[in-house]
Design an enzyme around this catalytic site. Structure first.
Site, PDB file in Angstrom:
ATOM      1  N   ASN A 184     -12.209  -1.062  -0.657  1.00 15.95           N
ATOM      2  CA  ASN A 184     -11.482  -1.837   0.373  1.00 15.95           C
ATOM      3  C   ASN A 184     -12.311  -1.259   1.609  1.00 15.95           C
ATOM      4  OD1 ASN A 184      -9.068  -2.851   1.859  1.00 15.95           O
ATOM      5  ND2 ASN A 184      -9.273  -0.630   2.587  1.00 15.95           N
ATOM      6  N   GLU A 185     -12.369  -2.046   2.698  1.00 17.76           N
ATOM      7  CA  GLU A 185     -13.010  -2.055   3.823  1.00 17.76           C
ATOM      8  C   GLU A 185     -14.383  -0.801   3.556  1.00 17.76           C
ATOM      9  OE1 GLU A 185     -10.025  -1.439   7.012  1.00 17.76           O
ATOM     10  OE2 GLU A 185      -9.687  -3.436   6.796  1.00 17.76           O
ATOM     11  N   GLN A 241       2.384  -6.388   5.286  1.00 21.27           N
ATOM     12  CA  GLN A 241       2.307  -5.850   4.013  1.00 21.27           C
ATOM     13  C   GLN A 241       3.716  -6.013   3.524  1.00 21.27           C
ATOM     14  OE1 GLN A 241       1.116  -1.784   2.905  1.00 21.27           O
ATOM     15  NE2 GLN A 241      -0.817  -2.347   4.174  1.00 21.27           N
ATOM     16  N   GLU A 253      -6.164  -9.018   3.591  1.00 19.02           N
ATOM     17  CA  GLU A 253      -5.241  -8.244   4.644  1.00 19.02           C
ATOM     18  C   GLU A 253      -5.047  -9.356   5.786  1.00 19.02           C
ATOM     19  OE1 GLU A 253      -5.936  -4.313   5.399  1.00 19.02           O
ATOM     20  OE2 GLU A 253      -6.294  -4.022   3.398  1.00 19.02           O
ATOM     21  N   GLU A 311       0.859  -1.349  -0.044  1.00 17.00           N
ATOM     22  CA  GLU A 311      -0.067   0.142   0.027  1.00 17.00           C
ATOM     23  C   GLU A 311       0.823   1.416  -0.084  1.00 17.00           C
ATOM     24  OE1 GLU A 311      -2.695   0.075   3.251  1.00 17.00           O
ATOM     25  OE2 GLU A 311      -3.653   1.701   2.755  1.00 17.00           O
ATOM     26  N   TYR A 318      -6.474  -9.266  11.370  1.00 12.45           N
ATOM     27  CA  TYR A 318      -5.234  -8.997  11.884  1.00 12.45           C
ATOM     28  C   TYR A 318      -4.885  -9.653  13.139  1.00 12.45           C
ATOM     29  CZ  TYR A 318      -4.290  -5.583   8.296  1.00 12.45           C
ATOM     30  OH  TYR A 318      -3.984  -5.036   7.115  1.00 12.45           O
TER      31      TYR A 318
HETATM   32  O1  AHR Z   1      -2.985  -2.426   6.330  1.00 12.98           O
HETATM   33  C1  AHR Z   1      -2.943  -1.310   6.766  1.00 12.98           C
HETATM   34  C2  AHR Z   1      -4.572  -1.074   6.793  1.00 12.98           C
HETATM   35  O2  AHR Z   1      -5.255  -1.926   7.528  1.00 12.98           O
HETATM   36  C3  AHR Z   1      -5.149  -1.077   5.348  1.00 12.98           C
HETATM   37  O3  AHR Z   1      -4.845   0.194   4.711  1.00 12.98           O
HETATM   38  C4  AHR Z   1      -6.779  -1.081   5.768  1.00 12.98           C
HETATM   39  O4  AHR Z   1      -7.444  -1.775   4.662  1.00 12.98           O
HETATM   40  C5  AHR Z   1      -6.587  -1.946   7.188  1.00 12.98           C
HETATM   41  O5  AHR Z   1      -7.534  -1.421   8.046  1.00 12.98           O
END
Ligand code: AHR
Length: 496
Positions: free
Chosen positions: A175-176, A347, A298, A28, A242
């Protein structure tokens, strides 16, 4: 006495193919992920090829990256692609409001990203802007990228130096969208998805694989509504999860932690299994043939930024703990390879659970890098189920996680069988006995990733402190593979 696990590898009952894209990546416009990490510009003293740094490229090429997602993340929904084409010195600047409010000069745009993918030999996965963009803008981007016609956007591309269209398969529509991508309700986004998607055309033989924005963690209602209202119009539905040991916001150090935090982090990583199961069950109701892929675009650890790093840049170190997190994820992804069609670690460089960290002209490979490198042999292989009969627990303060995690695949090209095993216990070795059902292996060889401490990591002064070593702890005894894993280790074995 080491912990003792016994299991059967059922070679005669192969499962699905591990889509190569399960080993995908995400880069990103965030912190030093693109700028400095991948892109230094053609005039940089750092050796580069058309602006992309050679050292990082060479390291990444060794991972056989199948697919790379770009330009975000949250950044995607404020990115206007036309700002990133044409002569670089004329490109407008913008503020990257999500990530440190730094000025983005748009020097890395569509042509640079597609060049990066070509240099890496991977497929592009582009995420379009629904949150602050227009339908026309997204439609024109697809035309610019993929049309061979004498059309306005294809002509603009030619004017900018690229005659032939690129092949772009993977295209994300926002995205999101439940958060940074527009704070939408699933009902509203489902309609928006259908509208935007209608105008993402298949030009000149290019066939888009259309990815709708999926749920945040355990928002099962989002998956239900999207599948019900737009399942027919999509090829993939995303999921973001995450590993945040103590929840949002990230509070834990990437390198300073005790055993309790090690245990908690790994147990949070294992939660991915529950999420996949439950989202899959909803998808199964609407799509029993499993046509729609789950795209976990992600995932990874999210710790506190390194002290002294620029706020909003999400720069974190990476220890042996991250390596274990990656190995556990891959085994989970393999087990669900019938539904999970792609994943993208967050990432690739200098951001969150990165493969590579850079410091000016210097770079290092992280422990996570080495898991990707050791496991790349699983890409495209056929899953050979591993049934754990006796699986020891790793218990701490009343909490319990499995001490052993394992996966196996058979490669189509040469029939080689690859087995990977992880021992999550930081103090106990694990003896793993794997009965090989339907497999007449004669030889075993392997590599081991471990370290003396849980917190071990690579630094710019000691970039190879944590790296794989040959592994002599595996043998074949009467059709049983016996492996003696040291504490806190990841092992990759090849059977022939
Ligand atoms: O990866 C960091 C961020 O995490 C991304 O931009 C977003 O999609 C997520 O909340």
């Amino acid at each position: 006495m080491p912990l003792h696990a016994s299991a059967t590898l059922r070679a005669a009952s192969p499962g699905p193919v591990v889509n190569r894209n399960l080993y995908g990546h995400f880069a990103e416009h965030l912190g030093r992920g693109i700028y400095e990490g991948l892109w230094v510009g053609p005039d940089s003293p750092i050796p580069n090829t058309r602006g992309i740094r050679d050292d990082v490229l060479a390291a990444l090429k060794a991972l056989d990256i199948p697919v790379l997602r770009w330009p975000g993340g949250c950044f995607a929904d404020e990115y206007h692609w036309k700002d990133g084409i044409g002569p670089r010195e004329l490109r407008p600047r913008m503020i990257n409001t999500h990530w440190g409010s730094v000025v983005e000069n748009n020097h890395f745009g569509t042509h640079e990203f597609m060049d990066l993918c070509e240099q890496l030999g991977c497929e592009p996965y582009i995420c379009g802007n629904v949150g602050s963009g227009e339908v026309k803008e997204m439609m024109e981007w697809v035309e610019y990228l993929t049309s061979d016609a004498l059309s306005p956007m294809a002509d603009l591309r030619r004017k900018n130096g690229r005659d032939k269209p690129w092949r772009v398969r993977y295209f994300g529509v926002g995205n999101e969208s439940w958060g940074c991508g527009g704070s939408m309700r699933p009902e509203y986004y489902a309609d928006e998805y259908r509208r935007y998607n209608t105008f993402c055309k298949n030009y000149s033989g290019n066939q888009l694989y259309r990815i709708a924005c999926g749920a945040n963690v355990d928002d099962y209602r989002w998956t239900e509504v999207l599948m019900r209202e737009a399942g027919r119009n999509m090829d993939g539905l995303s999921l973001h999860y995450y590993t945040l040991p103590t929840g949002w916001p990230p509070k834990e150090s990437a390198t300073e932690f005790d055993e309790a935090m090690w245990h908690l982090t790994l147990s949070k990583a294992l939660h991915m299994e529950t999420l996949i199961r439950r989202h899959s069950a909803i998808m199964d109701v609407h799509d029993p043939e499993k046509r729609v892929g789950m795209i976990i675009d992600e995932w990874g650890t999210w710790f506190k930024q390194e002290p002294g790093s620029t706020p909003g840049f999400l720069y974190q170190q990476n220890t042996l703990r991250d390596a274990l997190v990656a190995a556990l994820h891959f085994h989970i992804f393999h087990r669900h390879a019938d539904r999970v069609a792609m994943t993208n670690i967050a990432q690739t460089v200098n951001v969150l659970q990165a493969m590579i960290l850079t410091d000016g002209p210097r770079m290092l490979r992280t422990p996570t890098y080495w898991v990707f490198e050791m496991f790349k042999v699983h890409q495209g292989g056929t899953v050979l189920p591993v049934d754990l009969h006796a699986s020891p627990a790793y218990e701490l303060d009343g909490a319990s996680i499995p001490a052993v995690s394992a996966g196996a695949t058979r490669r189509a090209v040469d029939g080689a069988v690859h087995v990977s095993v992880a021992n999550t216990h930081p103090r106990e070795a694990a003896r793993v006995e794997l009965r090989l059902d339907g497999l007449g292996a004669k030889r075993v060889s392997g590599r081991l990733l471990t370290a003396a401490t849980m917190q071990a990591h690579n630094t710019f002064d000691a970039p190879d402190a944590v790296q794989p070593a040959p592994f002599a702890g595996a043998k074949l005894v009467n059709g049983v593979l016996v492996a003696e894993l040291p504490p806190m280790s990841v092992v990759a074995l090849e059977l022939a």
